[in-house]
Design an enzyme around this catalytic site. Sequence first.
Site, PDB file in Angstrom:
ATOM      1  N   ARG A   1     -11.376 -28.056  -9.873  1.00  0.00           N
ATOM      2  CA  ARG A   1     -12.598 -29.060 -10.136  1.00  0.00           C
ATOM      3  C   ARG A   1     -12.140 -29.607 -11.467  1.00  0.00           C
ATOM      4  O   ARG A   1     -11.892 -30.789 -11.594  1.00  0.00           O
ATOM      5  CB  ARG A   1     -13.837 -28.695 -10.198  1.00  0.00           C
ATOM      6  CG  ARG A   1     -14.432 -28.045  -8.954  1.00  0.00           C
ATOM      7  CD  ARG A   1     -15.880 -28.162  -8.991  1.00  0.00           C
ATOM      8  NE  ARG A   1     -16.572 -27.357  -7.959  1.00  0.00           N
ATOM      9  CZ  ARG A   1     -17.947 -26.973  -7.714  1.00  0.00           C
ATOM     10  NH1 ARG A   1     -18.674 -28.044  -8.183  1.00  0.00           N
ATOM     11  NH2 ARG A   1     -17.967 -26.595  -6.379  1.00  0.00           N
TER      12      ARG A   1
ATOM     13  N   GLU B   1     -12.986 -22.175  -9.247  1.00  0.00           N
ATOM     14  CA  GLU B   1     -13.555 -23.592  -9.429  1.00  0.00           C
ATOM     15  C   GLU B   1     -12.887 -24.299 -10.699  1.00  0.00           C
ATOM     16  O   GLU B   1     -12.926 -25.492 -10.598  1.00  0.00           O
ATOM     17  CB  GLU B   1     -15.077 -23.339  -9.427  1.00  0.00           C
ATOM     18  CG  GLU B   1     -15.673 -22.760  -8.076  1.00  0.00           C
ATOM     19  CD  GLU B   1     -15.694 -23.450  -7.156  1.00  0.00           C
ATOM     20  OE1 GLU B   1     -15.231 -24.578  -7.115  1.00  0.00           O
ATOM     21  OE2 GLU B   1     -16.029 -22.949  -5.993  1.00  0.00           O
TER      22      GLU B   1
ATOM     23  N   THR C   1      -7.128 -29.039  -3.011  1.00  0.00           N
ATOM     24  CA  THR C   1      -8.406 -28.691  -1.814  1.00  0.00           C
ATOM     25  C   THR C   1      -9.717 -29.288  -2.517  1.00  0.00           C
ATOM     26  O   THR C   1     -10.748 -29.234  -1.795  1.00  0.00           O
ATOM     27  CB  THR C   1      -8.466 -27.143  -2.101  1.00  0.00           C
ATOM     28  OG1 THR C   1      -9.296 -26.662  -0.842  1.00  0.00           O
ATOM     29  CG2 THR C   1      -9.300 -26.538  -3.402  1.00  0.00           C
TER      30      THR C   1
ATOM     31  N   GLU D   1     -15.739 -31.724   4.189  1.00  0.00           N
ATOM     32  CA  GLU D   1     -14.506 -31.055   4.944  1.00  0.00           C
ATOM     33  C   GLU D   1     -14.521 -31.954   6.249  1.00  0.00           C
ATOM     34  O   GLU D   1     -13.274 -32.160   6.764  1.00  0.00           O
ATOM     35  CB  GLU D   1     -14.742 -29.453   5.312  1.00  0.00           C
ATOM     36  CG  GLU D   1     -14.326 -28.786   4.220  1.00  0.00           C
ATOM     37  CD  GLU D   1     -15.492 -28.791   3.322  1.00  0.00           C
ATOM     38  OE1 GLU D   1     -15.391 -28.150   2.042  1.00  0.00           O
ATOM     39  OE2 GLU D   1     -16.777 -28.840   3.662  1.00  0.00           O
TER      40      GLU D   1
END
Length: 729
Positions: free
Chosen positions: A377, A373, A715, A629
């Site tokens: 991020r 993460e 992503t 998504e």
Amino acid sequence: MVKTSSLGTRSQRKPRQRGSIETGGGDAPKSCNVCRKQLCWLTSVGAVGIWSILLFSTWRELVQDGPKTSAEVQPSVIGTLQSRVITLERELSRAHEEIAERDRLLADLQQRVRGDARDSQLVPAVTPDQIAKAGALGVPEAPKSPPATSVPAPEPQLRGSTSCDFQQDVDYFLLAGKGKEEMVKANSNKAECCQLCVGKNRQVLGSCTVAVLSSPSDSPPSGCWIKAASSMTALKPNVKPGVTACFPPGHGALPVAPTAPPLDSRAVSEHDKSLALLISSATTQQMRANAVRDAIRHAWTCYKTYAWGNDELLPIAGKGRNRGFNMAVTMVDSLDTLWLAGLKDEFNDAKDWLAAHLHNKINAIGKTVSVFETTIRVLGGLLSAYDLSKESALLDLSVKLGQKILNVVTARGVTPYTFAGGRGGSSCPSLAESGTLQLEMRYLSHVSGDEIFAAKTMKFYETVQGFKSLDGLWPNCFERGRGKITLGADGDSFYEYLLKVWIQGGKRKEEDYLKGMYDKAVDGMEKHMVKKGADGLTYLGTATWDAHSVSYVPEMEHLTCFVPGWIALGAQQQADDVRQRRMKLADDIAYTCWQMYEKQPTGIAPERVKGEAMDLSKTNTKEYILRPEAAEGWWYMWELTQDPKYRDWGWKTLLAFEKWLWVPHGYASLRDVRQTSKTYLDRMESFFIAETLKYLLLLQADDHEMKLDRYVFNTEAHPLSILEFAPKP
């Protein structure tokens, strides 16, 4: 060749100008000379230390990699030295500039002190800005001039207020490079905090411009932060409930405190009217894009007002919280969305705060923090913001964080779940954890000039190919050679990056193996994981692989709705027959994702659909936590086909968000998308601004520049220039 332009002139510092000090009668105080000599000595020692570490690490790499031919060793050594010299030069340059600035300020302050002392034989009254600047840069308090008689010299007197002044619900942060701060005491109170500030100023004049007492819900609770600014203009106020700013005696004019926007029943009423107008009126693309920008502005304003500096916003409680990261995750994650939405002032506010605070937060990353993460991020957010703005402070933070991440990656390219080496929910090193650093680390190598980031993480592709796969598909626990195979949690972004890393590098022949791995994975997915439901929809489930068989599990996660874009992006590189078949598959899965929304009473999709039942009768996870998504898949499909239905799906989804998720303090998650009673979960994940709203904006905006022949998205939806177009070091 190793660059020497900076190192070659490093010792040729411009001599100090001493005239201004000498006009006051004699040299600078010995304590000032000692201070400066110590700084120079520390800088020199630091340089020697860095070079020692550099040489040792290079020797260790050569020893670990085993003997090489001279043709292999020489480029390797030179490349490593050259890339790391760039980093060293940057650090030495920063130290050099700091010393020069301290010299200049010291000379200015001493001239003022001596001039005023000759006139009054008293300790001079220094302006608040000079006090602040002296303290922020570590300049010692000027010594008192000896009194003309035996009468003791009076105590220093500061101009302005003679008592502490307080501002409630206001925090102050320092603009980058214009001061310093430290937390001196937890569980304090405003009176004690202000006295701590006063005590600091008695020790060293100007070492506390303002003290800030954090709220009881912060970590640590009620902490007293001492902040020394180079000037009052270097302090930037921000509304933060529960926080108290304490200004010591002599502060001069207080900055104007901002006020929080009123949030009452009228705000709800005005929002409902605006929503009704959007639903009932014919809308242009510009109106739709502006509606998404308004959603971004509302989410960001609420974060800034109620959760500034925290990892995320609690939109029901109207406050912030840190979820173990303590890296202002929402702020970093939102940077490029703010830029693309045209909110440049908001971008600059966040950039300045991060430049001043994130270095320390990176140093203090906890052992239980997720590496995955943090990479997608925080590192991804910093790199994308740098790519768009070219702000060097963001690159410096990226390099610092990248080195922290790289330290936990093994020589095989395997990455643990946490910075302490812990394992995640699968209790194993997963595909996604080790296969979702390559885009970020390759870009970081390119813009920093240090190849180590790319070299170490790219080794995972060699490692994973050494384990058994099922028609191009690896189990999430790839080392076991069996178990769950999915394009959802723990597997998704590994497969996503196979294609994107190949595109990022320019589709070079030597990296065609990545495209080959991607093609096999798509074929394997179609063979083992795609099924037609009784309702005619195309579902993407999971597979379980053991030693003897493969079984299909009818469970489609919202996470897998990125797959239509992933398939369509790769299909552009195929022969016509394969491209058409794959584009049809991508469209079918994208439509199923739309049905996950349209079939619910709220018009919002659940976390997953089980048993191919869109009424969720077989599903026990019916919440929606603001996932992106589906919008991601629809955006790729729109960009590659120009079919307006994808825009319409995105628009209807935004209207559902405004109806069911909008609250006065942000956007909340839904506990059950089948219920129309608005039962909320008090969470607004950072990816709502970073991904969901960004993709919805790109889906509606005609004028964006995020074209797929120039950018690849990590992503977490952070766009990074294809290396051919990326900034050079």
